[in-house]
Design a protein around this motif. Sequence first.
Motif, PDB file in Angstrom:
ATOM      1  N   MET A  73       0.833  -1.197   0.000  1.00  0.00           N
ATOM      2  CA  MET A  73       0.000   0.000   0.000  1.00  0.00           C
ATOM      3  C   MET A  73       0.873   1.254   0.000  1.00  0.00           C
ATOM      4  O   MET A  73       0.580   2.226  -0.713  1.00  0.00           O
ATOM      5  CB  MET A  73      -0.913  -0.026   1.231  1.00  0.00           C
ATOM      6  CG  MET A  73      -2.027   0.978   1.200  1.00  0.00           C
ATOM      7  SD  MET A  73      -3.136   0.782   2.638  1.00  0.00           S
ATOM      8  CE  MET A  73      -3.932  -0.767   2.254  1.00  0.00           C
ATOM      9  N   ILE A  74       1.933   1.235   0.790  1.00  0.00           N
ATOM     10  CA  ILE A  74       2.885   2.356   0.811  1.00  0.00           C
ATOM     11  C   ILE A  74       3.484   2.560  -0.575  1.00  0.00           C
ATOM     12  O   ILE A  74       3.544   3.679  -1.092  1.00  0.00           O
ATOM     13  CB  ILE A  74       3.993   2.115   1.855  1.00  0.00           C
ATOM     14  CG1 ILE A  74       3.417   2.146   3.268  1.00  0.00           C
ATOM     15  CG2 ILE A  74       5.128   3.137   1.697  1.00  0.00           C
ATOM     16  CD1 ILE A  74       4.347   1.569   4.325  1.00  0.00           C
ATOM     17  N   VAL A  75       3.924   1.468  -1.190  1.00  0.00           N
ATOM     18  CA  VAL A  75       4.542   1.557  -2.517  1.00  0.00           C
ATOM     19  C   VAL A  75       3.539   2.090  -3.534  1.00  0.00           C
ATOM     20  O   VAL A  75       3.861   2.971  -4.335  1.00  0.00           O
ATOM     21  CB  VAL A  75       5.097   0.188  -2.970  1.00  0.00           C
ATOM     22  CG1 VAL A  75       5.706   0.301  -4.370  1.00  0.00           C
ATOM     23  CG2 VAL A  75       6.135  -0.336  -1.986  1.00  0.00           C
ATOM     24  N   VAL A 108      -6.246   3.607  -3.523  1.00  0.00           N
ATOM     25  CA  VAL A 108      -5.043   4.139  -2.864  1.00  0.00           C
ATOM     26  C   VAL A 108      -4.205   4.945  -3.854  1.00  0.00           C
ATOM     27  O   VAL A 108      -3.660   5.996  -3.502  1.00  0.00           O
ATOM     28  CB  VAL A 108      -4.233   2.993  -2.223  1.00  0.00           C
ATOM     29  CG1 VAL A 108      -2.830   3.422  -1.858  1.00  0.00           C
ATOM     30  CG2 VAL A 108      -4.962   2.462  -0.998  1.00  0.00           C
ATOM     31  N   ALA A 109      -4.112   4.475  -5.082  1.00  0.00           N
ATOM     32  CA  ALA A 109      -3.307   5.190  -6.077  1.00  0.00           C
ATOM     33  C   ALA A 109      -3.922   6.541  -6.429  1.00  0.00           C
ATOM     34  O   ALA A 109      -3.195   7.510  -6.647  1.00  0.00           O
ATOM     35  CB  ALA A 109      -3.145   4.340  -7.339  1.00  0.00           C
ATOM     36  N   VAL A 110      -5.229   6.629  -6.449  1.00  0.00           N
ATOM     37  CA  VAL A 110      -5.886   7.890  -6.812  1.00  0.00           C
ATOM     38  C   VAL A 110      -5.939   8.840  -5.624  1.00  0.00           C
ATOM     39  O   VAL A 110      -5.562  10.003  -5.734  1.00  0.00           O
ATOM     40  CB  VAL A 110      -7.296   7.637  -7.389  1.00  0.00           C
ATOM     41  CG1 VAL A 110      -8.044   8.948  -7.594  1.00  0.00           C
ATOM     42  CG2 VAL A 110      -7.190   6.873  -8.705  1.00  0.00           C
ATOM     43  N   LEU A 125      -0.272   6.058   5.459  1.00  0.00           N
ATOM     44  CA  LEU A 125      -0.108   6.647   4.127  1.00  0.00           C
ATOM     45  C   LEU A 125       0.044   8.159   4.185  1.00  0.00           C
ATOM     46  O   LEU A 125       0.758   8.727   3.360  1.00  0.00           O
ATOM     47  CB  LEU A 125      -1.250   6.233   3.205  1.00  0.00           C
ATOM     48  CG  LEU A 125      -1.310   4.746   2.870  1.00  0.00           C
ATOM     49  CD1 LEU A 125      -2.452   4.462   1.897  1.00  0.00           C
ATOM     50  CD2 LEU A 125       0.003   4.217   2.336  1.00  0.00           C
ATOM     51  N   ASP A 126      -0.599   8.816   5.148  1.00  0.00           N
ATOM     52  CA  ASP A 126      -0.363  10.256   5.329  1.00  0.00           C
ATOM     53  C   ASP A 126       1.123  10.505   5.539  1.00  0.00           C
ATOM     54  O   ASP A 126       1.711  11.416   4.941  1.00  0.00           O
ATOM     55  CB  ASP A 126      -1.125  10.799   6.549  1.00  0.00           C
ATOM     56  CG  ASP A 126      -2.621  10.937   6.340  1.00  0.00           C
ATOM     57  OD1 ASP A 126      -3.089  10.898   5.183  1.00  0.00           O
ATOM     58  OD2 ASP A 126      -3.323  11.078   7.365  1.00  0.00           O
ATOM     59  N   ILE A 162      10.774   2.314   3.050  1.00  0.00           N
ATOM     60  CA  ILE A 162      10.055   1.812   1.870  1.00  0.00           C
ATOM     61  C   ILE A 162       9.752   2.969   0.923  1.00  0.00           C
ATOM     62  O   ILE A 162       9.969   2.873  -0.288  1.00  0.00           O
ATOM     63  CB  ILE A 162       8.765   1.070   2.295  1.00  0.00           C
ATOM     64  CG1 ILE A 162       9.114  -0.232   3.013  1.00  0.00           C
ATOM     65  CG2 ILE A 162       7.860   0.808   1.088  1.00  0.00           C
ATOM     66  CD1 ILE A 162       7.958  -0.863   3.779  1.00  0.00           C
ATOM     67  N   THR A 163       9.276   4.065   1.482  1.00  0.00           N
ATOM     68  CA  THR A 163       8.961   5.242   0.666  1.00  0.00           C
ATOM     69  C   THR A 163      10.204   5.753  -0.053  1.00  0.00           C
ATOM     70  O   THR A 163      10.161   6.036  -1.259  1.00  0.00           O
ATOM     71  CB  THR A 163       8.366   6.354   1.555  1.00  0.00           C
ATOM     72  OG1 THR A 163       7.173   5.852   2.178  1.00  0.00           O
ATOM     73  CG2 THR A 163       8.037   7.589   0.744  1.00  0.00           C
TER      74      THR A 163
END
Length: 193
Positions: A73-75, A108-110, A125-126, A162-163
Amino acid sequence: MSAPISRFPVPDINAVPDDIRQMMLAVQEKAGFIPNVFLALAHRPAEFRAFFAYHDALMLKETGSLTKADREMIVTATSAKNGCLYCVVAHGALLRIYAKQPLVADQVAVNHLKADITPRQKAMLDFAVKVCLRSQDVGDADYAALRMHGFDDEDIWDIAAITAFFGLSNRMANVVSMRPNDEFFLMGRVPRK
């Protein structure tokens, strides 16, 4: 006619060093295909090895509270912010599979703020998006927000690492015009045959 997978030379699998070929064949056996990232990065074997060593240290680790779905999800979210077609498609496919949710990767991508995810994942994710876009602004309030959702310092490091790693990956994939494999598009959307 399909687009090439990279602007740079893509070596034949039989021409790459044996350790790299064995890694590719193991992935092919498990997934049913060789993801184009393996083929494109094989152009520079030393960098291939370094890339996948760090990738595996981050994405396959078994400690900490981040699940495989959290990691993907992070990626997916940060790769979308970086405009990386390859990573959004490839890691979105893995996210759909690990989360067992066929729509989550697209959401998640949008816009992760509108996605059907937990408040904990939104906080994660924030932070990841802030690391992706404005890492210089990360401060105590960001750590406090994550801790309120049960993340510890090791988890926070993992989210940031990861980010950051995929920031490099996104940029290289964009520069070389890396194309996602067609196989990724259906993964996690329809039952596997």
